[in-house]
Design a protein around this motif. Structure first.
Motif, PDB file in Angstrom:
ATOM      1  N   SER A 193       0.809  -1.221   0.000  1.00 31.52           N
ATOM      2  CA  SER A 193       0.000   0.000   0.000  1.00 31.52           C
ATOM      3  C   SER A 193       0.844   1.274   0.000  1.00 31.52           C
ATOM      4  O   SER A 193       0.464   2.271  -0.596  1.00 31.52           O
ATOM      5  CB  SER A 193      -0.971   0.005   1.175  1.00 31.52           C
ATOM      6  OG  SER A 193      -0.267  -0.090   2.390  1.00 31.52           O
ATOM      7  N   GLU A 194       2.007   1.238   0.622  1.00 34.55           N
ATOM      8  CA  GLU A 194       2.853   2.434   0.639  1.00 34.55           C
ATOM      9  C   GLU A 194       3.491   2.715  -0.719  1.00 34.55           C
ATOM     10  O   GLU A 194       3.942   3.826  -0.981  1.00 34.55           O
ATOM     11  CB  GLU A 194       3.933   2.340   1.726  1.00 34.55           C
ATOM     12  CG  GLU A 194       4.909   1.199   1.554  1.00 34.55           C
ATOM     13  CD  GLU A 194       4.466  -0.100   2.204  1.00 34.55           C
ATOM     14  OE1 GLU A 194       5.253  -1.046   2.171  1.00 34.55           O
ATOM     15  OE2 GLU A 194       3.352  -0.176   2.747  1.00 34.55           O
ATOM     16  N   LYS A 221       1.103   4.974  -4.159  1.00 37.07           N
ATOM     17  CA  LYS A 221       1.223   6.388  -4.512  1.00 37.07           C
ATOM     18  C   LYS A 221       2.477   6.665  -5.347  1.00 37.07           C
ATOM     19  O   LYS A 221       2.445   7.462  -6.276  1.00 37.07           O
ATOM     20  CB  LYS A 221       1.238   7.250  -3.250  1.00 37.07           C
ATOM     21  CG  LYS A 221       1.276   8.723  -3.535  1.00 37.07           C
ATOM     22  CD  LYS A 221       1.190   9.545  -2.277  1.00 37.07           C
ATOM     23  CE  LYS A 221       1.221  11.013  -2.603  1.00 37.07           C
ATOM     24  NZ  LYS A 221       1.101  11.845  -1.416  1.00 37.07           N
ATOM     25  N   ASN A 237     -10.345   4.133  -3.567  1.00 35.67           N
ATOM     26  CA  ASN A 237     -10.346   4.121  -2.101  1.00 35.67           C
ATOM     27  C   ASN A 237      -8.942   3.919  -1.523  1.00 35.67           C
ATOM     28  O   ASN A 237      -8.717   4.169  -0.348  1.00 35.67           O
ATOM     29  CB  ASN A 237     -11.285   3.036  -1.580  1.00 35.67           C
ATOM     30  CG  ASN A 237     -10.874   1.654  -2.037  1.00 35.67           C
ATOM     31  OD1 ASN A 237     -10.371   1.474  -3.145  1.00 35.67           O
ATOM     32  ND2 ASN A 237     -11.101   0.673  -1.195  1.00 35.67           N
ATOM     33  N   ASP A 295      -5.015   8.609  -1.362  1.00 37.00           N
ATOM     34  CA  ASP A 295      -5.332   9.655  -0.395  1.00 37.00           C
ATOM     35  C   ASP A 295      -5.989  10.858  -1.092  1.00 37.00           C
ATOM     36  O   ASP A 295      -5.782  11.099  -2.275  1.00 37.00           O
ATOM     37  CB  ASP A 295      -4.083  10.076   0.384  1.00 37.00           C
ATOM     38  CG  ASP A 295      -3.007  10.671  -0.491  1.00 37.00           C
ATOM     39  OD1 ASP A 295      -2.815  10.189  -1.619  1.00 37.00           O
ATOM     40  OD2 ASP A 295      -2.352  11.633  -0.045  1.00 37.00           O
ATOM     41  N   TYR A 296      -6.799  11.561  -0.329  1.00 37.81           N
ATOM     42  CA  TYR A 296      -7.592  12.669  -0.871  1.00 37.81           C
ATOM     43  C   TYR A 296      -6.744  13.746  -1.553  1.00 37.81           C
ATOM     44  O   TYR A 296      -7.092  14.190  -2.655  1.00 37.81           O
ATOM     45  CB  TYR A 296      -8.460  13.281   0.230  1.00 37.81           C
ATOM     46  CG  TYR A 296      -9.300  14.432  -0.256  1.00 37.81           C
ATOM     47  CD1 TYR A 296     -10.424  14.206  -1.032  1.00 37.81           C
ATOM     48  CD2 TYR A 296      -8.946  15.741   0.043  1.00 37.81           C
ATOM     49  CE1 TYR A 296     -11.189  15.259  -1.505  1.00 37.81           C
ATOM     50  CE2 TYR A 296      -9.693  16.803  -0.414  1.00 37.81           C
ATOM     51  CZ  TYR A 296     -10.821  16.559  -1.193  1.00 37.81           C
ATOM     52  OH  TYR A 296     -11.569  17.619  -1.655  1.00 37.81           O
ATOM     53  N   SER A 347      -3.971  13.516  -3.139  1.00 38.33           N
ATOM     54  CA  SER A 347      -3.509  13.016  -4.443  1.00 38.33           C
ATOM     55  C   SER A 347      -4.630  13.025  -5.466  1.00 38.33           C
ATOM     56  O   SER A 347      -4.420  13.336  -6.635  1.00 38.33           O
ATOM     57  CB  SER A 347      -2.951  11.595  -4.317  1.00 38.33           C
ATOM     58  OG  SER A 347      -1.791  11.594  -3.531  1.00 38.33           O
TER      59      SER A 347
END
Length: 118
Positions: free
Chosen positions: A52-53, A56, A87, A90-91, A93
């Motif tokens: 997950s990291e 992005k 989902n 992050d918002y 981004s």
């Protein structure tokens, strides 16, 4: 052929010593449009293998490239898959990077199919 071997069609042997994020994710930033299309088609597998990291830093740049690609097919596929993993983003981004690129793709594309989806 298992799902895990689906991405090995790039002529690369599976390496058990190297982690997925070390071996495959750097390819996302340099992939040709054809390989980009394949990665987009296998996004569900890509997301299950990507920590997950790293989403992005590795997956989002690939999505940005897909939205800016000259191929309407790649843009359409990208627009179809974004809701499946939004989902995980992050918002900031989404607001500062993804939405402007979606808007730009909509304004610049000659494809009515893309414009209708937006």
């Amino acid at each position: 052929m298992t799902k895990e071997h689906a991405l090995f069609g790039f002529g690369l042997p599976p390496h058990q010593d190297l982690s997925f994020s070390v071996f495959f994710l750097p390819m996302l930033l340099q992939a040709s449009n054809m390989i980009l299309l394949i990665f987009l088609q296998k996004m569900d597998l890509l997301l299950t293998k990507t920590p997950s990291e790293d989403i992005k830093n590795s997956v989002l740049p690939m999505v940005y490239r897909a939205l800016e690609a000259p191929s309407v097919q790649i843009q359409e596929l990208c627009l179809n898959i974004i809701p499946t993993f939004a989902n995980l983003i992050d918002y900031p981004s989404i607001k500062n990077s993804l939405i402007p690129r979606v808007k730009s793709a909509c304004l610049q594309t000659p494809s009515l199919a893309i414009k209708r989806r937006m």
